[in-house]
Write a protein that holds these residues in place. Structure first.
Motif, PDB file in Angstrom:
ATOM      1  N   GLN A  80      25.082  95.067  44.714  1.00 47.44           N
ATOM      2  CA  GLN A  80      25.168  95.009  46.175  1.00 47.44           C
ATOM      3  C   GLN A  80      23.828  95.460  46.751  1.00 47.44           C
ATOM      4  O   GLN A  80      23.356  96.546  46.434  1.00 47.44           O
ATOM      5  N   ASP A  81      23.231  94.592  47.540  1.00 49.74           N
ATOM      6  CA  ASP A  81      21.945  94.881  48.188  1.00 49.74           C
ATOM      7  C   ASP A  81      22.206  95.559  49.537  1.00 49.74           C
ATOM      8  O   ASP A  81      23.322  95.496  50.062  1.00 49.74           O
ATOM      9  N   HIS A  82      21.223  96.208  50.114  1.00 50.97           N
ATOM     10  CA  HIS A  82      21.304  96.779  51.470  1.00 50.97           C
ATOM     11  C   HIS A  82      20.114  96.220  52.236  1.00 50.97           C
ATOM     12  O   HIS A  82      19.000  96.730  52.105  1.00 50.97           O
ATOM     13  N   LYS A  83      20.359  95.187  53.039  1.00 50.98           N
ATOM     14  CA  LYS A  83      19.244  94.433  53.622  1.00 50.98           C
ATOM     15  C   LYS A  83      18.600  95.073  54.851  1.00 50.98           C
ATOM     16  O   LYS A  83      17.416  94.893  55.097  1.00 50.98           O
ATOM     17  N   ARG A  84      19.387  95.829  55.645  1.00 48.04           N
ATOM     18  CA  ARG A  84      18.840  96.366  56.893  1.00 48.04           C
ATOM     19  C   ARG A  84      17.957  97.577  56.638  1.00 48.04           C
ATOM     20  O   ARG A  84      18.166  98.323  55.685  1.00 48.04           O
ATOM     21  N   THR A 109      15.335  93.305  55.968  1.00 45.29           N
ATOM     22  CA  THR A 109      14.196  93.546  55.071  1.00 45.29           C
ATOM     23  C   THR A 109      14.436  92.743  53.788  1.00 45.29           C
ATOM     24  O   THR A 109      15.464  92.081  53.651  1.00 45.29           O
ATOM     25  N   GLY A 110      13.529  92.876  52.840  1.00 52.90           N
ATOM     26  CA  GLY A 110      13.756  92.261  51.528  1.00 52.90           C
ATOM     27  C   GLY A 110      14.858  92.972  50.761  1.00 52.90           C
ATOM     28  O   GLY A 110      15.383  92.448  49.780  1.00 52.90           O
ATOM     29  N   GLY A 111      15.224  94.170  51.194  1.00 52.95           N
ATOM     30  CA  GLY A 111      16.257  94.967  50.511  1.00 52.95           C
ATOM     31  C   GLY A 111      15.785  96.415  50.431  1.00 52.95           C
ATOM     32  O   GLY A 111      14.687  96.677  49.968  1.00 52.95           O
ATOM     33  N   ILE A 163      20.313  82.044  38.030  1.00 51.98           N
ATOM     34  CA  ILE A 163      20.938  81.540  39.256  1.00 51.98           C
ATOM     35  C   ILE A 163      21.379  82.755  40.053  1.00 51.98           C
ATOM     36  O   ILE A 163      22.131  83.600  39.553  1.00 51.98           O
ATOM     37  N   TYR A 164      20.847  82.861  41.257  1.00 49.28           N
ATOM     38  CA  TYR A 164      21.219  83.931  42.174  1.00 49.28           C
ATOM     39  C   TYR A 164      22.022  83.263  43.273  1.00 49.28           C
ATOM     40  O   TYR A 164      21.496  82.422  43.992  1.00 49.28           O
ATOM     41  N   ALA A 165      23.303  83.594  43.359  1.00 51.05           N
ATOM     42  CA  ALA A 165      24.105  83.048  44.448  1.00 51.05           C
ATOM     43  C   ALA A 165      24.394  84.170  45.434  1.00 51.05           C
ATOM     44  O   ALA A 165      25.006  85.179  45.074  1.00 51.05           O
ATOM     45  N   TYR A 171      21.161  79.862  47.504  1.00 58.09           N
ATOM     46  CA  TYR A 171      20.805  80.026  46.092  1.00 58.09           C
ATOM     47  C   TYR A 171      19.395  80.570  46.024  1.00 58.09           C
ATOM     48  O   TYR A 171      18.531  80.203  46.834  1.00 58.09           O
ATOM     49  N   ASN A 172      19.148  81.398  45.011  1.00 56.93           N
ATOM     50  CA  ASN A 172      17.780  81.690  44.619  1.00 56.93           C
ATOM     51  C   ASN A 172      17.709  81.392  43.134  1.00 56.93           C
ATOM     52  O   ASN A 172      18.746  81.312  42.457  1.00 56.93           O
ATOM     53  N   VAL A 173      16.502  81.237  42.630  1.00 57.52           N
ATOM     54  CA  VAL A 173      16.381  80.860  41.212  1.00 57.52           C
ATOM     55  C   VAL A 173      15.625  81.925  40.427  1.00 57.52           C
ATOM     56  O   VAL A 173      14.964  81.647  39.443  1.00 57.52           O
ATOM     57  N   ARG A 174      15.763  83.156  40.912  1.00 59.89           N
ATOM     58  CA  ARG A 174      15.111  84.316  40.264  1.00 59.89           C
ATOM     59  C   ARG A 174      16.005  85.511  40.503  1.00 59.89           C
ATOM     60  O   ARG A 174      16.957  85.452  41.283  1.00 59.89           O
ATOM     61  N   LEU A 175      15.695  86.620  39.817  1.00 59.14           N
ATOM     62  CA  LEU A 175      16.475  87.839  40.029  1.00 59.14           C
ATOM     63  C   LEU A 175      16.184  88.395  41.415  1.00 59.14           C
ATOM     64  O   LEU A 175      15.076  88.216  41.943  1.00 59.14           O
ATOM     65  N   GLY A 176      17.158  89.075  42.003  1.00 59.64           N
ATOM     66  CA  GLY A 176      16.937  89.697  43.302  1.00 59.64           C
ATOM     67  C   GLY A 176      16.068  90.933  43.154  1.00 59.64           C
ATOM     68  O   GLY A 176      15.976  91.533  42.089  1.00 59.64           O
ATOM     69  N   ASP A 177      15.440  91.313  44.247  1.00 51.10           N
ATOM     70  CA  ASP A 177      14.625  92.516  44.303  1.00 51.10           C
ATOM     71  C   ASP A 177      15.075  93.267  45.556  1.00 51.10           C
ATOM     72  O   ASP A 177      14.880  92.751  46.657  1.00 51.10           O
ATOM     73  N   PRO A 178      15.771  94.370  45.485  1.00 52.79           N
ATOM     74  CA  PRO A 178      15.833  95.336  44.389  1.00 52.79           C
ATOM     75  C   PRO A 178      17.038  95.212  43.447  1.00 52.79           C
ATOM     76  O   PRO A 178      17.271  96.132  42.651  1.00 52.79           O
ATOM     77  N   GLU A 179      17.801  94.109  43.480  1.00 48.88           N
ATOM     78  CA  GLU A 179      18.981  94.045  42.612  1.00 48.88           C
ATOM     79  C   GLU A 179      18.603  94.168  41.123  1.00 48.88           C
ATOM     80  O   GLU A 179      19.302  94.832  40.348  1.00 48.88           O
ATOM     81  N   ALA A 180      17.493  93.524  40.720  1.00 48.62           N
ATOM     82  CA  ALA A 180      17.099  93.583  39.303  1.00 48.62           C
ATOM     83  C   ALA A 180      16.893  95.023  38.836  1.00 48.62           C
ATOM     84  O   ALA A 180      17.193  95.365  37.685  1.00 48.62           O
TER      85      ALA A 180
HETATM   86  N1  GLY Z   1      17.202  91.314  47.752  1.00 49.47           N
HETATM   87  C1  GLY Z   1      17.271  89.993  48.186  1.00 49.47           C
HETATM   88  C2  GLY Z   1      16.477  89.017  47.422  1.00 49.47           C
HETATM   89  O1  GLY Z   1      15.906  89.327  46.405  1.00 49.47           O
HETATM   90  O2  GLY Z   1      16.411  87.867  47.844  1.00 49.47           O
END
Ligand code: GLY
Length: 426
Positions: free
Chosen positions: A211-215, A225-227, A268-270, A285-294
């Motif tokens: 779970q990301d925290h975007k704000r 934000t990016g997270g 696959i990032y959904a 969709y994203n095609v890479r790991l999330g940041d900061p999820e990774a």
């Molecule tokens: N944390 C969101 C992203 O990597 O797109």
């Protein structure tokens, strides 16, 4: 194996760290890397989005496998060039990267292959935008087609504001070619979550939930934000839920790629929305790991990361052991004051290393100045991660480690994981 990781942020630091624990990895390289990564891997200057430069570098270093961290090199075709040179690559080629690189492509892909997503219109001029907005009511959802470094999605509250955004993209070109086409879609209410999976094109395996925290501010206030932090796994996510995600989102995505003759080996990032009635919608969709999820998912991945990625690149993902995580990780992003708007860099960083057990500091916006001093050099500076048998302990560890890091105007959220700890989710 000799591994190259492309990229230089917190996500890539976590990827390099995960590879460093693998029994099959003999030598780690990174391009361009950062001061934190340089403690684990040989860092090389270069531009990951230059396919020819990256191929020459990896050939010279006799690299066996390349893990491409960010989206830009994937969209630029770096994976295609490396594969053509006979190197194993984790990351899709240009065709597959369109799932992230073009919202018009990904929305049409979902529509064509029956993957649930909100109803939408593709607009190429202001007249089409007007018509698309007339069909909907506030809050409006307006998205740029192309890559916009996280700045391409808008949630205007009035039709007037929505038209201003469309005109800024189409006429003032504020996002360059990324805003030349626009998606206007229905707003979907619910709980957002990140699903990360890896696939070799045949098999899909889901990484621990996160779970990301975007704000920017506590209580989900402030700008997007990016997270600003993340945790993994999400306590309420159970096997039936993951099975539903696999059946409704991931397997149809894989089938769709196959039907459209798009080879896909990578992440696959959904980004999904869970509606109050339990139905799922894919937001993006994203095609890479999330940041900061990774930075929280990889530390709790209980298998051998190097073996898993090697098998995935060889098309053998089905044979890989996939143990259930035994720990929780919680990550707090420490950002420069002012981020995601204007911020200053170049401030000296004081790190009291290794003071708290079971914590990691992943570097993102750091560099060395001409005197060799570690200084801030970006918006998101570190992700500080705690690992423990419970989410609460992981949170306590992460914040204890945050207190050992100092730089001027450092800003971080104090409430990462709180909604889950208070049982307010799901
Ligand atoms: N944390 C969101 C992203 O990597 O797109």
């Amino acid at each position: 194996m000799r591994i190259m990781v492309l990229g230089g942020g917190g996500r890539e630091h976590a990827i390099v760290h995960a590879f460093s624990k693998s029994r099959i990895v003999t030598k780690l390289h990174c391009c361009p890397g950062n001061p934190g990564i340089s403690k684990l891997a040989a860092c090389h200057a270069g531009n990951p989005s230059d396919p020819f430069q990256m191929t020459a570098l990896c050939k010279r270093l006799d690299i066996d496998l390349v893990f491409i961290g960010p989206e830009a090199p994937l969209v630029a075709g770096t994976a295609d060039a490396l594969r053509d040179a006979g190197i194993l690559v984790m990351g899709p080629g240009k065709l597959g990267a369109q799932l992230e690189g073009s919202k018009v492509f990904s929305k049409n892909f979902m529509l064509k292959h029956g993957i649930p997503t909100s109803s939408f219109d593709c607009c190429h001029d202001l007249e089409e935008c007007k018509k698309a907005l007339d069909k909907r009511s506030a809050p409006y959802v307006v998205k740029a087609d192309g890559l916009a470094a996280g700045k391409g999605a808008f949630l205007p509250n009035t039709r007037e504001e929505a038209m201003t955004i469309c005109s800024m993209m189409l006429e003032d070109m504020i996002l360059g070619s990324a805003g030349r086409n626009i998606i206007i879609e229905d707003y979907v209410e619910g709980q957002e979550m990140t699903i990360l999976a890896i696939t070799d094109g045949e098999t899909v395996r889901i990484l621990p939930s996160s779970q990301d925290h975007k704000r920017a501010l506590d209580g989900d206030k402030g700008n997007n934000t990016g997270g600003m932090g993340a945790y993994s796994p999400v306590p309420w996510v159970d096997e039936p839920f993951m099975k539903k995600v696999e059946d409704v989102v991931l397997l149809p995505t894989l089938e769709g790629l196959k039907k459209d003759n798009i080879p896909f080996c990578g992440v696959i990032y959904a980004g999904i929305m869970i509606k109050p009635d339990g139905s799922l919608y894919v937001l993006e969709y994203n095609v890479r790991l999330g940041d900061p999820e990774a930075q929280v998912v990889l530390p709790v991945f209980a298998g051998d990361f190097g073996e898993a990625i090697f098998s995935c690149c060889k098309g053998d993902l089905a044979k890989v052991d996939w143990p259930v995580p035994e720990h929780f990780a919680l990550g707090v992003v420490m950002a420069s004051g002012g981020y995601p708007d204007k911020y200053q860099t170049g401030y000296e960083i004081v790190l009291r290393e290794e003071e708290v057990h079971d914590t990691y500091i992943y570097h993102a916006g750091t560099s060395h100045d001409y005197t060799g001093t570690l200084v801030t050099s970006g918006g998101r500076v570190f992700t500080v991660v705690g690992i423990a048998p419970t989410l609460k302990e992981a949170k306590d560890l992460a914040y204890r480690r945050v207190n050992t890091v100092y730089f001027r105007d450092a800003h971080y959220r104090k409430d990462i994981g709180d909604k889950s700890l208070k049982g307010e989710e799901k």
